[in-house]
Design an enzyme around this catalytic site. Structure first.
Site: not given
Ligand code: NAD
Length: 465
Positions: A216, A250
């Protein structure tokens, strides 16, 4: 037989083989649900401790600590518990004539021990969300929280094994050296969240043991604003998505690409929105976070100073208080650092463009971002943007919110990572989907075995294609 981890990791008392051997304890849905309930209860009872740790590490407000970390995990865990039996159920598949009569099914089975390596920006959420997923799928876990959020890491280390059971959970704390040592061990899956540089190290280490990985990662997620967008709503939602957690998200919009005719209007709406969200001085706002450490404050300061922006809104940096104000950089220089890599802080470049379609085509040939946000009043325009620019996930007319939808798989593509989780996608990711075909012993016509006669040949040709 136990298999001690190497020296640095053995300090944490982790025995991977023991954890692997204990996974049958999680075979039943009830046992998994029980661990998840214990986690939810623990988080509820100790909400104040976690909120204090998140405030110390990142200056998070209690509201953000709840909605993006503690409450998020409780919600995710409850959702997993409610759907556990349905996800675990064998999935019947139809059989082709050649395999009939019989029964075909896909049975999700646990992988074994999942190693979770977490970053610092949502230090509780990003450590525990993969843990909830792994436990729901019946795995044991080894968790490596981020050393850059030490207060939160400490709480995870001192509480999680007790909450989930030391047989099924171990926590190892430390920095790069400890992570490197951990990565020498054989896990059944490595779930890494963080930057691409370390992502490559993780994948290389995993290759040694043929261990599957989920990465991720991040990337430069664009917000694209078309001239036909509701600009006031776009401004509010971009400002919200960018400056939550002081931009250290993110999936935060990294920069804004806007059709030139509405650029000035969007900038003034975003400027007003920043003021209405955080006041004249964001340093005094209870809802505005801090930068994780002075190294990152200096990095962000450098990005602002070197941006060659036509206009700067904000741009105030207080190193000692790890504060960087919400900042808009209007038209930074095209070859400056702020447009080179993911910003990961409260700086939002605004890039007016004359030909949006041409810009979209250029974006399509760059690294694939984790998220894409498109603001437009036209479904047709939204579809064209989605068709042209690939991304891990996308939201039309909002930012970040796709994360809150349990059944939308969350993950990247290319440079932003691979493998998705949340909801059933996460359960499947951390399960082995075992194919089982069961046949009765009768009938068993000799015709199906060699030597094949003409009739068998004809029959097999018809049945197989
Ligand atoms: P990072 O890569 O520096 O650190 C992440 C983890 O890797 C930490 O646990 C750290 O201890 C470990 N680590 C650091 N150096 C290492 C080394 N040399 N060898 C082995 N392990 C090492 O990442 P970060 O700075 O903590 O996070 C920022 C990045 O993460 C951004 O790019 C952001 O977009 C991305 N991110 C992605 C997601 C997502 O869900 N996709 C979420 C948060 C952050």
């Amino acid at each position: 037989m136990t298999e001690p981890l190497n020296e640095a990791v053995a300090k944490g008392g982790v025995r991977i083989q023991e954890l692997r051997a204990a996974t049958p304890m999680l075979r039943e849905a009830g046992a998994r649900a029980d661990r998840l309930i214990r986690l939810e209860k623990h988080l509820r009872e100790h909400e104040a401790d976690y909120a204090a740790a998140l405030a110390a590490d990142l200056g998070k407000s209690a509201t953000e600590a709840w909605s993006t970390e503690i409450g998020f995990i409780i919600g995710q865990s409850r959702y997993a518990r409610r759907h556990l039996r349905e996800w675990m159920r064998p999935r019947r598949v139809p059989l082709p004539a050649v395999a009939r009569p019989g029964r075909g099914r896909v049975v999700p089975t646990p992988l074994g021990v999942v190693c979770v390596i977490a970053p610092w920006n949502y230090p509780l959420h990003l450590a525990l969300a993969p843990v909830v997923t792994a436990i729901a799928a019946g795995n044991s876990v080894v968790v490596k929280p981020s050393e850059l959020a030490p207060r939160t890491a400490e709480l995870i280390e001192s509480n999680l094994p007790g909450v989930l059971g030391v047989e099924n959970c171990a926590v190892v704390s430390g920095g790069a050296e400890v992570t490197s040592a951990l990565l020498q061990e054989r896990f059944d899956h490595i779930f890494y969240t963080g930057g691409g540089r370390v992502g490559r190290i993780v994948m290389e280490a995993a290759a040694k043991h043929l261990t599957p990985v989920t990465l991720e990662l991040g990337g430069r997620s664009p917000a694209i604003v078309c001239a036909d967008a509701d600009l006031a709503v776009a401004a509010r939602r971009i400002v919200w998505g960018k400056f939550v957690n002081a931009g250290q998200t993110c999936v935060a919009p990294d920069h804004v690409v806007v059709e030139r005719e509405v650029a000035d209007r969007l900038v003034s709406l975003m400027t007003a929105e920043i003021r209405s969200s955080f006041g004249e001085d964001a340093a005094l706002s209870a809802d505005y976070g801090r930068i994780i450490n002075t190294h990152h404050v200096d990095r962000l300061d450098g990005l602002i100073r070197s941006s060659e922006a036509r206009e700067v809104v904000g741009g105030i940096v207080d190193r000692d208080r790890r504060f960087v104000s919400p900042t808009l950089l209007i038209e930074p220089g095209p070859s400056t650092d702020v447009l080179a890599d993911e910003i990961f802080g409260p700086i939002l470049p605004v890039l007016p463009v004359d030909d949006l379609d041409e810009t979209l085509r250029q974006m399509a040939s760059g690294p694939t971002p984790l998220a894409l946000y498109a603001f437009t009043g036209s479904d047709e325009r939204a579809r064209r943007i989605l068709d042209t620019v690939p991304s891990g996930g996308a939201v039309i007319n909002h930012t970040l919110l796709h994360l809150a939808v349990h059944e939308l798989p969350f993950g990247g593509m290319g440079e932003s990572g691979h493998g998705a989780y949340h909801g059933q996608a996460g359960f499947d990711r951390l399960s082995h989907l075992r194919s089982i075909l069961q046949r009765p012993t009768r009938p068993d016509p000799k015709l199906a075995y060699p030597p094949y006669g003409r009739v068998a040949q004809r029959l097999l040709r018809r049945l197989t294609a």
